[in-house]
Every structure is written in structure tokens, then in C-alpha cells.
Design a protein around this motif. Structure first.
Motif, mmCIF file in Angstrom:
data_model
loop_
_atom_site.group_PDB
_atom_site.id
_atom_site.type_symbol
_atom_site.label_atom_id
_atom_site.label_comp_id
_atom_site.label_asym_id
_atom_site.label_seq_id
_atom_site.Cartn_x
_atom_site.Cartn_y
_atom_site.Cartn_z
ATOM 1 N N TYR A 258 3.586 -16.571 20.567
ATOM 2 C CA TYR A 258 4.358 -17.735 21.020
ATOM 3 C C TYR A 258 5.789 -17.317 21.325
ATOM 4 C CZ TYR A 258 6.487 -22.297 21.331
ATOM 5 O OH TYR A 258 7.184 -23.388 21.781
ATOM 6 N N VAL A 259 6.062 -17.037 22.598
ATOM 7 C CA VAL A 259 7.403 -16.649 23.047
ATOM 8 C C VAL A 259 7.702 -17.406 24.335
ATOM 9 C CG1 VAL A 259 8.916 -14.742 23.694
ATOM 10 C CG2 VAL A 259 7.050 -14.342 22.093
ATOM 11 N N HIS A 260 8.832 -18.086 24.368
ATOM 12 C CA HIS A 260 9.161 -18.892 25.550
ATOM 13 C C HIS A 260 10.663 -18.908 25.770
ATOM 14 C CE1 HIS A 260 6.393 -20.571 28.154
ATOM 15 N NE2 HIS A 260 6.245 -21.785 27.680
ATOM 16 N N TRP A 261 11.165 -17.840 26.367
ATOM 17 C CA TRP A 261 12.617 -17.662 26.434
ATOM 18 C C TRP A 261 13.339 -18.737 27.223
ATOM 19 C CZ3 TRP A 261 15.142 -15.014 23.063
ATOM 20 C CH2 TRP A 261 14.501 -13.967 22.414
ATOM 21 N N ILE A 262 12.761 -19.214 28.308
ATOM 22 C CA ILE A 262 13.467 -20.185 29.158
ATOM 23 C C ILE A 262 13.760 -21.504 28.430
ATOM 24 C CG2 ILE A 262 13.210 -21.606 31.261
ATOM 25 C CD1 ILE A 262 12.026 -18.988 32.557
ATOM 26 N N PRO A 263 12.747 -22.155 27.842
ATOM 27 C CA PRO A 263 13.070 -23.360 27.065
ATOM 28 C C PRO A 263 13.964 -23.057 25.870
ATOM 29 C CG PRO A 263 10.726 -23.262 27.520
ATOM 30 C CD PRO A 263 11.302 -21.945 27.938
ATOM 31 N N TRP A 264 13.777 -21.906 25.249
ATOM 32 C CA TRP A 264 14.577 -21.572 24.056
ATOM 33 C C TRP A 264 16.058 -21.481 24.384
ATOM 34 C CZ3 TRP A 264 11.416 -17.021 21.456
ATOM 35 C CH2 TRP A 264 10.218 -17.547 20.955
ATOM 36 N N MET A 265 16.369 -20.689 25.396
ATOM 37 C CA MET A 265 17.775 -20.461 25.728
ATOM 38 C C MET A 265 18.437 -21.736 26.264
ATOM 39 S SD MET A 265 18.776 -17.597 24.810
ATOM 40 C CE MET A 265 17.640 -17.322 23.480
ATOM 41 N N SER A 266 17.732 -22.420 27.189
ATOM 42 C CA SER A 266 18.335 -23.640 27.734
ATOM 43 C C SER A 266 18.406 -24.730 26.669
ATOM 44 C CB SER A 266 17.597 -24.122 28.984
ATOM 45 O OG SER A 266 16.223 -24.016 28.828
ATOM 46 N N GLY A 267 17.412 -24.751 25.775
ATOM 47 C CA GLY A 267 17.419 -25.724 24.687
ATOM 48 C C GLY A 267 18.571 -25.492 23.730
ATOM 49 N N LEU A 268 18.874 -24.215 23.516
ATOM 50 C CA LEU A 268 19.976 -23.851 22.623
ATOM 51 C C LEU A 268 21.313 -24.276 23.235
ATOM 52 C CD1 LEU A 268 20.328 -22.374 19.913
ATOM 53 C CD2 LEU A 268 20.865 -20.308 21.217
ATOM 54 N N VAL A 269 21.481 -23.988 24.516
ATOM 55 C CA VAL A 269 22.704 -24.395 25.223
ATOM 56 C C VAL A 269 22.856 -25.912 25.155
ATOM 57 C CG1 VAL A 269 23.792 -24.579 27.509
ATOM 58 C CG2 VAL A 269 22.753 -22.410 26.787
ATOM 59 N N GLN A 270 21.749 -26.605 25.434
ATOM 60 C CA GLN A 270 21.769 -28.064 25.423
ATOM 61 C C GLN A 270 22.200 -28.617 24.070
ATOM 62 O OE1 GLN A 270 18.018 -29.717 26.488
ATOM 63 N NE2 GLN A 270 18.795 -31.790 26.664
ATOM 64 N N THR A 271 21.643 -28.046 23.001
ATOM 65 C CA THR A 271 21.974 -28.535 21.663
ATOM 66 C C THR A 271 23.430 -28.245 21.327
ATOM 67 O OG1 THR A 271 19.691 -27.996 21.103
ATOM 68 C CG2 THR A 271 21.133 -28.606 19.290
ATOM 69 N N LEU A 272 23.929 -27.081 21.753
ATOM 70 C CA LEU A 272 25.326 -26.737 21.478
ATOM 71 C C LEU A 272 26.287 -27.728 22.155
ATOM 72 C CD1 LEU A 272 25.251 -22.839 21.738
ATOM 73 C CD2 LEU A 272 25.481 -24.236 19.673
ATOM 74 N N LEU A 273 25.888 -28.234 23.328
ATOM 75 C CA LEU A 273 26.746 -29.195 24.032
ATOM 76 C C LEU A 273 26.949 -30.480 23.222
ATOM 77 C CD1 LEU A 273 25.543 -28.967 27.761
ATOM 78 C CD2 LEU A 273 27.587 -27.995 26.734
ATOM 79 N N TYR A 274 25.985 -30.763 22.341
ATOM 80 C CA TYR A 274 26.099 -31.963 21.508
ATOM 81 C C TYR A 274 26.978 -31.731 20.277
ATOM 82 C CZ TYR A 274 22.337 -34.340 24.029
ATOM 83 O OH TYR A 274 21.576 -34.947 24.985
ATOM 84 N N GLY A 275 27.285 -30.478 20.007
ATOM 85 C CA GLY A 275 27.998 -30.117 18.782
ATOM 86 C C GLY A 275 29.236 -30.945 18.520
ATOM 87 N N ASP A 276 30.077 -31.012 19.528
ATOM 88 C CA ASP A 276 31.326 -31.752 19.440
ATOM 89 C C ASP A 276 31.084 -33.228 19.142
ATOM 90 O OD1 ASP A 276 34.123 -31.331 19.688
ATOM 91 O OD2 ASP A 276 34.066 -32.618 21.465
ATOM 92 N N PHE A 277 30.122 -33.786 19.894
ATOM 93 C CA PHE A 277 29.788 -35.193 19.707
ATOM 94 C C PHE A 277 29.309 -35.451 18.273
ATOM 95 C CE2 PHE A 277 26.471 -38.410 19.428
ATOM 96 C CZ PHE A 277 27.158 -39.532 19.853
ATOM 97 N N PHE A 278 28.405 -34.578 17.789
ATOM 98 C CA PHE A 278 27.879 -34.713 16.423
ATOM 99 C C PHE A 278 29.006 -34.723 15.392
ATOM 100 C CE2 PHE A 278 23.475 -33.067 17.602
ATOM 101 C CZ PHE A 278 22.883 -34.286 17.333
ATOM 102 N N TYR A 279 29.959 -33.842 15.597
ATOM 103 C CA TYR A 279 31.075 -33.729 14.668
ATOM 104 C C TYR A 279 31.799 -35.073 14.518
ATOM 105 C CZ TYR A 279 35.596 -32.336 12.804
ATOM 106 O OH TYR A 279 36.733 -32.256 12.063
ATOM 107 N N TYR A 280 32.122 -35.689 15.657
ATOM 108 C CA TYR A 280 32.841 -36.964 15.622
ATOM 109 C C TYR A 280 31.948 -38.126 15.198
ATOM 110 C CZ TYR A 280 36.672 -34.421 17.613
ATOM 111 O OH TYR A 280 37.673 -33.516 17.788
ATOM 112 N N TYR A 281 30.649 -37.997 15.507
ATOM 113 C CA TYR A 281 29.701 -39.034 15.097
ATOM 114 C C TYR A 281 29.605 -39.085 13.577
ATOM 115 C CZ TYR A 281 25.483 -41.928 15.210
ATOM 116 O OH TYR A 281 24.571 -42.948 15.052
ATOM 117 N N PHE A 282 29.472 -37.911 12.969
ATOM 118 C CA PHE A 282 29.373 -37.858 11.504
ATOM 119 C C PHE A 282 30.678 -38.272 10.831
ATOM 120 C CE2 PHE A 282 25.666 -34.959 12.160
ATOM 121 C CZ PHE A 282 24.754 -35.770 11.504
#
Lengths: 10, 215
Positions: free
Chosen positions: B178-202
Motif C-alpha cells: 500500500y503506497v500512494h505518494w500522490i494522495p499522501w503528499m497532496s493530502g499532507l500539504v492540504q492538512t498543513l494549510l489548515y494548521g493556522d486555522f486550527f490554532y485559532y479555532y482551538f
């Protein structure tokens, strides 16, 4: 087949 | 199907329900970026091209139909519903689709698992989904008053992405090959973009104050 098998996520 | 994947899908579904709830009951789409919603409609269209050709499971097909149907109906409501569309803040939602779509398309043409139409579209959908939240985050920062439903909607979207990462880790450990680099890398970038929002949400949740992003 290998690639297809993995495309079960949304 | 593991627990992380199921929770992720359900969180995604809940985010859509929260948004539709806001649209249906309050008849408002204030604070919601139409650009982001249109990008999601494109994302799901490109990704689910296999809906008629490859049957994976009943669950899979139903969820695809739900995400396609809801993403297009949200866009329809925001554009054409005579009451809902009035609450759309067009002047604040200025992000240009093309600046996100074009680089993603070029990247999908260059980096993909197989150079076929369906495969490139599938890859494009992942690259585009990674950045599709950007117009929404920009709009959020410009909006001084973020209502609860909008905050919850974005929180659920971010949570869904974070849970998908746990699902990938779980599958990588438990499933052979089970290896799927494209969803993994783009998924990681996507989640990181929420980081800032999460910080202020919490922060707003912890201090029990209204969510507000710094200018």
C-alpha cells in the motif's frame, strides 16, 4: 490492477 | 475499511451537512467562498470519473454520488437561489480559480502514476483539492465575524483531512504494497494549510470567545 486496487478511497 | 477512514468520511459528510444546514435553515452563505465550493465541484468531478466504469463497493458509489450531488447543489444555491445568493459576499471572495487550477493541471501532467486521461484527471483532483481551501481561508481572514456554522464547517473539513493521514499510516502498516505518494503528499500539504486555522479555532474554543483570525 495494482493501481486500480488502491483507488478505493474517496 | 478502518476506523480512521470511516471517521474521516463521516467527518467529511458532516462538514457538508453543516454547510447545507446553514444554507437551508438560515438561508445564508455568508462567509462561505463560492470559489472554494466551485473548486470542490471540479475536484469531485475529476476524481470520480470512474464512478460508472469501476465498481468498488456500494458504500464507495453512494459516497461518490453524495459528494458530487452536494458539491454541485451548494454551488447552485450560492449562485442562483434567490435568497441565499444575496448573502454571498462577492467583493471579498476575489481569489481567481485559474491561478490554482493551471499549476495543478501542469503538475498533474508532469507528475502522475500513469499518463492516461482518467489518471491525469485523478491526479489533478488531488493537487487541486490540496489548495482548494485557500480562497475560503482568505475570505475567512477578511471576514471579521465568523459565525459558528462557518467555523465548524472548516474545522470538520480540516479534521477530515487529518484523519485521512491516520488512515494512510494505518494502511501502510497493515496492508502489503500500500503506497500512494500522490494522495499522501497532496493530502499532507492540504492538512498543513489548515494548521493556522486550527490554532485559532482551538484558542477561541479554549477561551470560549468568538473565532476571529488575525488580519
Amino acid at each position: 490492477e495494482f493501481l486500480h486496487q488502491q483507488k478505493d478511497e474517496l | 475499511m478502518n476506523i480512521f477512514r470511516l471517521t474521516a468520511d463521516m467527518t467529511h459528510l458532516m462538514s457538508v451537512i453543516v454547510l447545507l444546514l446553514k444554507i437551508h435553515t438560515i438561508k445564508s452563505c455568508a462567509g462561505i467562498s463560492l470559489k472554494t465550493q466551485e473548486l470542490y465541484a471540479i475536484v469531485f468531478t475529476c476524481r470520480y470519473l470512474d464512478i460508472f466504469t469501476d465498481f468498488i463497493s456500494f458504500y464507495n458509489t453512494i459516497m461518490k454520488v453524495i459528494f458530487l450531488w452536494t458539491s454541485f447543489s451548494i454551488v447552485w444555491y450560492m449562485r442562483y437561489h434567490k435568497i441565499v445568493r444575496r448573502s454571498y459576499d462577492k467583493d471579498q471572495d476575489t481569489f481567481r480559480h485559474v491561478f490554482l487550477m493551471l499549476p495543478c493541471l501542469v503538475l498533474a501532467l508532469l507528475i502522475n502514476e500513469r499518463f492516461t486521461f482518467k489518471e491525469v484527471m485523478w491526479t489533478f483532483s488531488f493537487y487541486l483539492e490540496a489548495v482548494a481551501i485557500l480562497p475560503q481561508l482568505v475570505l475567512l481572514q477578511r471576514t471579521r465575524n465568523i459565525d459558528n456554522l462557518t467555523g465548524q464547517y472548516i474545522f470538520l473539513l480540516g479534521a477530515y483531512r487529518a484523519l485521512y493521514i491516520l488512515n494512510w499510516i494505518y494502511r501502510y502498516v497493515t496492508e502489503p504494497n500500500y503506497v500512494h505518494w500522490i494522495p499522501w503528499m497532496s493530502g499532507l500539504v492540504q492538512t498543513l494549510l489548515y494548521g493556522d486555522f486550527f490554532y485559532y479555532y482551538f484558542l477561541s474554543w479554549k477561551n470560549n470567545v468568538k473565532l476571529q483570525l488575525p488580519a
